[in-house]
Write an enzyme that holds these catalytic residues in place. Structure first.
Site, PDB file in Angstrom:
ATOM      1  N   LEU A 666      17.410  -4.010  -4.549  1.00  0.00           N
ATOM      2  CA  LEU A 666      17.459  -2.985  -5.591  1.00  0.00           C
ATOM      3  C   LEU A 666      16.285  -2.037  -5.414  1.00  0.00           C
ATOM      4  CD1 LEU A 666      19.070  -2.310  -8.270  1.00  0.00           C
ATOM      5  CD2 LEU A 666      17.210  -3.438  -9.461  1.00  0.00           C
ATOM      6  N   ARG A 670      11.922   5.079  -4.281  1.00  0.00           N
ATOM      7  CA  ARG A 670      10.751   4.707  -3.473  1.00  0.00           C
ATOM      8  C   ARG A 670      11.214   4.622  -2.026  1.00  0.00           C
ATOM      9  NH1 ARG A 670       7.292  -0.027  -6.280  1.00  0.00           N
ATOM     10  NH2 ARG A 670       9.138  -1.273  -5.861  1.00  0.00           N
ATOM     11  N   ASP A 742      13.184  -7.722  -3.841  1.00  0.00           N
ATOM     12  CA  ASP A 742      12.681  -6.420  -4.268  1.00  0.00           C
ATOM     13  C   ASP A 742      12.366  -5.558  -3.051  1.00  0.00           C
ATOM     14  OD1 ASP A 742      12.904  -7.040  -6.928  1.00  0.00           O
ATOM     15  OD2 ASP A 742      10.858  -7.789  -7.104  1.00  0.00           O
ATOM     16  N   ASP A 743      12.356  -4.251  -3.278  1.00  0.00           N
ATOM     17  CA  ASP A 743      12.081  -3.357  -2.158  1.00  0.00           C
ATOM     18  C   ASP A 743      10.621  -3.352  -1.749  1.00  0.00           C
ATOM     19  OD1 ASP A 743      11.078  -2.144  -4.377  1.00  0.00           O
ATOM     20  OD2 ASP A 743      12.126  -0.233  -4.126  1.00  0.00           O
ATOM     21  N   GLU A 830      15.842  -9.335 -16.222  1.00  0.00           N
ATOM     22  CA  GLU A 830      17.082  -9.745 -15.571  1.00  0.00           C
ATOM     23  C   GLU A 830      16.897 -11.026 -14.780  1.00  0.00           C
ATOM     24  OE1 GLU A 830      14.993  -8.052 -12.161  1.00  0.00           O
ATOM     25  OE2 GLU A 830      15.088  -7.634 -14.297  1.00  0.00           O
ATOM     26  N   ASP A 831      15.706 -11.263 -14.239  1.00  0.00           N
ATOM     27  CA  ASP A 831      15.458 -12.495 -13.497  1.00  0.00           C
ATOM     28  C   ASP A 831      15.413 -13.698 -14.430  1.00  0.00           C
ATOM     29  OD1 ASP A 831      13.245 -11.501 -14.741  1.00  0.00           O
ATOM     30  OD2 ASP A 831      11.901 -11.694 -13.033  1.00  0.00           O
ATOM     31  N   ARG A 874       8.847  -9.794 -22.018  1.00  0.00           N
ATOM     32  CA  ARG A 874       9.402 -11.032 -21.468  1.00  0.00           C
ATOM     33  C   ARG A 874       9.304 -12.165 -22.484  1.00  0.00           C
ATOM     34  NH1 ARG A 874      10.326 -10.099 -16.036  1.00  0.00           N
ATOM     35  NH2 ARG A 874      10.291 -12.226 -15.285  1.00  0.00           N
TER      36      ARG A 874
END
Length: 917
Positions: A666, A670, A742-743, A830-831, A874
């Site tokens: 995702l 960037r 992750d990117d 989401e995690d 969170r």
């Protein structure tokens, strides 16, 4: 005068002399200027010719003598330099000509080599083709020749079969036309329009609207009645109106036969009656429905056809979704009241106590049982309440007017909200079946059952003759306690003897059944269809995959080698699969699953014994048939089929050595960070493809050059910026294993390979690198999210984790929408939501691999996690998710998997942690 004349005569002589002189001077000047140069030139030329060429004075001389002149020495040097350069250029030209000749010879040799290689390649292709042909012939010799059957549709005007001899004689094998429902049909269902038959105008508007909404969302409904396998007619609930009394049984029977596809006997028809009240009309009681099945909440014994008709749940939430925030938590296990019951018996059968003197229960058990045990039940329950051994609440008289009910049935008291408030503080909820043994199912009992399951009160059904909704498919013993009425005296002892673990398991199972089968109109309609489809053994339609709308991009930039990627320490990557990309084996057991595994997997709630939750899209059998039928997902994994002579890698992962994974990454605006991350995937073993979820509404730059890593990079366009897009089941993902990353995450190839190997041994778990845990805040009485280093963990962040694609289906289509909405609201969590989902389904904690706890991305822009509000959000997410699930599904673990090849160097403050190798 003479003087004058004399003077004149004397003066004329000098003038003549002067004129003569001038003439002579002019002649002399002319001679000097003209003839003298000619004479001089002639004389000089004569001298050079007489002296010879070596003694010339004014003629041309040799170069050496000319260079002796000082003013021309520079010109001489220039001439010599140019001459030297010309000689060098000539030598170089000759050398290049020789090199060109040699290269021409090499080109000719390469051309001959290419031709030879082409010939070898052609021969190899022929060998491969012959080998494949031989393999197919070998497989054909050892396997029977099977193919999908040709679907033969019956004629739409088929004459039908003789009507059944009696109402009780219909069964699937005698009254259902299997020819209209072949295995490859996909189970098409045709639903009659409620305006096409006379009583459709009398139906309850809420029921019609909810039913129509459910029909639109079903994947089985078709508009073509000629190919339909099942025909559904909505016959109720009908509004009560004094001006228009219900039709008589004979009129209703004529109206049914007038349906356009009834075909004389109504075979393959299902008459659905959805009730919204405790007292519902049973107007099909004396109606001959022929070969058509009936699905309703109320049945009498002589009306119900076991294995053919269907007891369905009431339609409580017609057009509204259940509010999960109002559902009480599943813990604490024991509540204020041990059991509760509120009801009033308006009309009863003549009690046996009026015919004979009262007897004790022991005396009654020795003789014939009484016709109605309800009077004994009242006395026994009041005795338990008066004993004060446990706090119970029993009320047999309603404070307000009781709800209408059938004869011998206990009417509901008060409003629904008041009843739910009592059930929220009840450990058990009593459901007393009707006193009339002929009434095998009633809408009133189903309403009590629904309300108890909704708020987590464990139902206790008194009366083993009652038929609960979908009893032929749902294993009610795992969520409901069934007690025969003669055992009413032992009820108190039985309820007190159940352990807390069993109570929590039953409550969790009941919550699962309520969410899956009864909570919405869509789930009820899907359950009805799934019940019929499972009975005739047709595989479920798979959950749809999200079509990936690819963004065109230019590739061609050669991927470089990153220092972090190449730094594998002392670890060798080991044996590598060098074959081209291929998808994991799937779609292998779609048809056999329905017939062979249905009794093993259905009706199980999330727990240690259940790994396949039923989805609202297909409540009886999991809709993701192509996953469950794959034979490779979530099965017990052993040591594989290896041996002493087989590579470790080939045996690891059970009996599926040839397998790969898909990277789902995702990203959001960037580009430089993304390109660097993609380059680090160059040469990664086991990688099938990379799916880049482009989460920004702004497309990539037109001049952006994507790296060429030797594998497909699919850039997917999303409808909106949402972190939930990370877990969408894209159709571009062709493998079971997904590496969500992750990117900006930096992972070495050896770490990824090791994580993948661990996941292959635990396919039902999340396997990843950064671990986190939750903790209970005593002061604020709430849950907290903690990211500190710890030996204990309960979550693995999906920024770098492996999970099965099956969970992507559950996350996107099955998990409550309220959770996804909160992820969009906070752009966070989401995690955590994925960890909640997997732990809720498997009742197992995630698996952390390696000692890595964080990721460092030098030069990356600031991430969302750097914001101060990140952790506060969170915290809120965890507490909200607990309310939705009703309990805390996360489980702690100190288990961590490290490879002996890693030679992990533990920090001095982490040596106390348990590490399993």
């Amino acid at each position: 005068m003479q003087r004058s004349g004399g003077i004149v005569g004397n003066s004329s002589q000098p003038w003549v002399l002067r004129r003569v002189r001038l003439t002579w001077l002019s002649f002399m000047l002319f001679f000097i200027l003209v003839f003298f140069p000619l004479i001089a030139h002639y004389y000089l030329t004569t001298i050079d010719e007489a002296g010879g060429p070596d003694k010339r004075i004014f003629g041309p001389r040799p170069g050496g003598e000319l260079c002796e002149a000082k003013h021309v020495q520079d010109l001489c040097r220039i001439r010599e330099s140019v001459s030297e350069e010309l000689l060098q250029l000539e030598a170089k030209r000759q050398e290049l000509n020789g090199e060109i000749a040699r290269l021409n010879l090499r080109i000719e040799a390469c051309k001959r080599s290419i031709d030879s290689a082409k010939q070898d390649l052609l021969q190899l292709k022929n060998v491969i083709s012959q080998t494949e042909h031989s393999y197919k012939e070998l497989m054909a010799q050892n396997q029977p020749k099977l193919s999908l059957p040709v679907r033969l549709l019956p004629d739409k005007d088929d004459p039908g079969y003789p009507p059944p001899k009696s109402a009780q004689s219909c069964r699937l094998h005698t009254c259902f036309d299997y020819a209209r429902c072949p295995l490859t049909s996909g189970f098409p269902v045709y639903v009659y329009d409620t305006g096409s038959y006379p009583w459709g105008e009398k139906l309850d508007p809420l029921v019609k609207q909810a039913f129509a909404s459910s029909v639109k969302s079903s994947v089985y409904v078709t508009d073509n009645p000629n190919i339909a396998c099942l025909y559904i007619v909505l016959v109720g609930e009908i509004q009560e109106s004094p001006s228009s009394p219900p039709a008589s049984p004979l009129d209703l029977e004529k109206q049914l036969k007038a349906l356009p596809y009834w075909r004389l006997d109504g075979h393959n028809h299902l008459l659905v009656h959805l009730s919204r009240k405790s007292l519902t009309q049973n107007f099909l009681y004396n109606v001959s429905t022929g070969r058509a099945a009936v699905a309703q909440s109320t049945f009498f014994e002589r009306q119900y056809r076991e294995g053919f008709d269907m007891v369905v749940s009431p339609l409580v939430h017609a057009l509204s979704e259940p509010n999960f925030l109002e559902v009480p938590p599943q813990v604490p296990v024991k509540r204020k009241y041990l059991f509760t019951f509120q009801g009033e018996k308006v009309e009863s059968l003549r009690s046996s106590l009026l015919e004979a003197p009262p007897q004790s229960f022991e005396e009654e058990m020795e003789g014939d049982p009484p016709a109605d045990y309800d009077d004994r039940i009242i006395g026994t329950l009041k005795a338990v309440q008066d004993s004060h051994l446990d706090q119970v609440l029993v009320e047999f008289t309603c404070k307000n007017q009781p709800k209408p009910s059938l004869a011998t049935e206990w009417a509901l008291c008060g409003e629904r909200e008041d009843r739910l408030e009592v059930l929220k503080v009840s450990t058990f909820a009593l459901v007393i079946s009707p006193g009339d043994g002929q009434l095998v199912a009633s809408a009133g009992c189903s309403m009590r059952l629904f309300e108890a399951l909704e708020v987590g009160a464990i139902p206790v059904v008194l009366g083993d003759h009652s038929k609960l909704p979908y009893h032929h498919l749902i294993r009610w013993s795992e969520a409901v306690i069934m007690v025969p009425k003669p055992r009413i005296t032992e009820l108190h002892f039985l309820l007190r003897s159940i352990s807390d673990n069993d109570l929590l398991a039953m409550r969790r199972q009941g919550r699962f059944l309520w969410e899956t089968y009864f909570s919405t109109s869509e789930s009820i309609f899907s359950t009805i269809l799934a019940s019929v489809r499972t009975s005739i053994q047709i595989p479920a339609a798979p959950i749809r995959e999200e079509p990936a709308q690819e963004i065109p991009h230019k590739a061609g930039k050669l991927a470089g080698t990153d220092a972090n990627m190449a730094d594998n320490g002392d670890l060798d990557l080991g044996p590598v699969e060098v074959e081209p990309p291929y998808a994991s084996p799937r779609f292998l057991r779609n048809f056999t699953y329905t017939a062979a595994d249905v009794y093993r997997t259905w009706n199980r709630a999330p727990g240690p014994f259940h790994l396949f939750p039923h989805t609202p899209l297909d409540p009886v059998l999991p809709s993701e048939a192509k996953f469950l039928g794959s034979g490779t997902g979530f099965r017990p994994i052993g040591g594989g089929s290896g041996g002493s002579g087989k590579e470790f890698q080939a045996a690891l992962g059970g009996n599926v050595p040839r397998e790969q994974f898909t990277v789902v990454m995702l990203t959001y605006e960037r580009e430089e960070v993304l390109m660097n991350s993609l380059e680090r995937l160059n040469g990664l073993p086991y990688l099938n493809k990379v799916v880049v979820v482009w989460n920004s509404p702004k497309p990539p730059s037109d001049d952006l050059l994507w790296p060429d890593i030797g594998l497909p990079i699919v850039v997917v366009r999303t409808e909106k910026n949402s972190l939930n897009n990370r877990f969408i089941p894209w159709d571009a993902v062709e493998t079971e294993a997904i590496l969500s990353i992750d990117d900006d995450a930096h992972l070495r190839h050896d770490e990824i390979m090791f994580g993948f190997r661990v996941w292959r041994e635990a396919r039902d778990r999340i396997v990843g690198f950064p671990g986190r845990f939750h903790a209970w805040d005593v002061n604020h009485q709430s849950w907290l999210y903690n990211s500190n280093y710890s030996c204990e963990l309960s979550m693995v962040l999906t920024g770098a984790a492996f999970f099965h694609k099956y969970y992507a289906y559950l996350y996107s289509y099955v998990m409550p929408q309220a959770i996804r909405d909160m992820v969009d609201e906070y752009i966070n969590c989401e995690d955590i939501a994925m960890n909640f989902l997997v732990s809720h389904i498997t009742r197992k904690p995630p698996i952390k691999v390696t000692s890595r706890w964080t990721f460092r991305c030098p030069g990356c822009p600031q991430a969302l996690s750097h914001d101060d509000s990140h952790f506060h959000e969170r915290h809120k997410c965890i507490n909200f998710f607990v309310k939705v699930y009703g309990y805390m599904p996360l489980l702690y673990t100190q288990f961590r998997v490290d490879s002996v090849l890693f030679k992990t160097r533990l920090p001095h403050d982490k040596t106390k942690c348990f590490k399993f190798i």
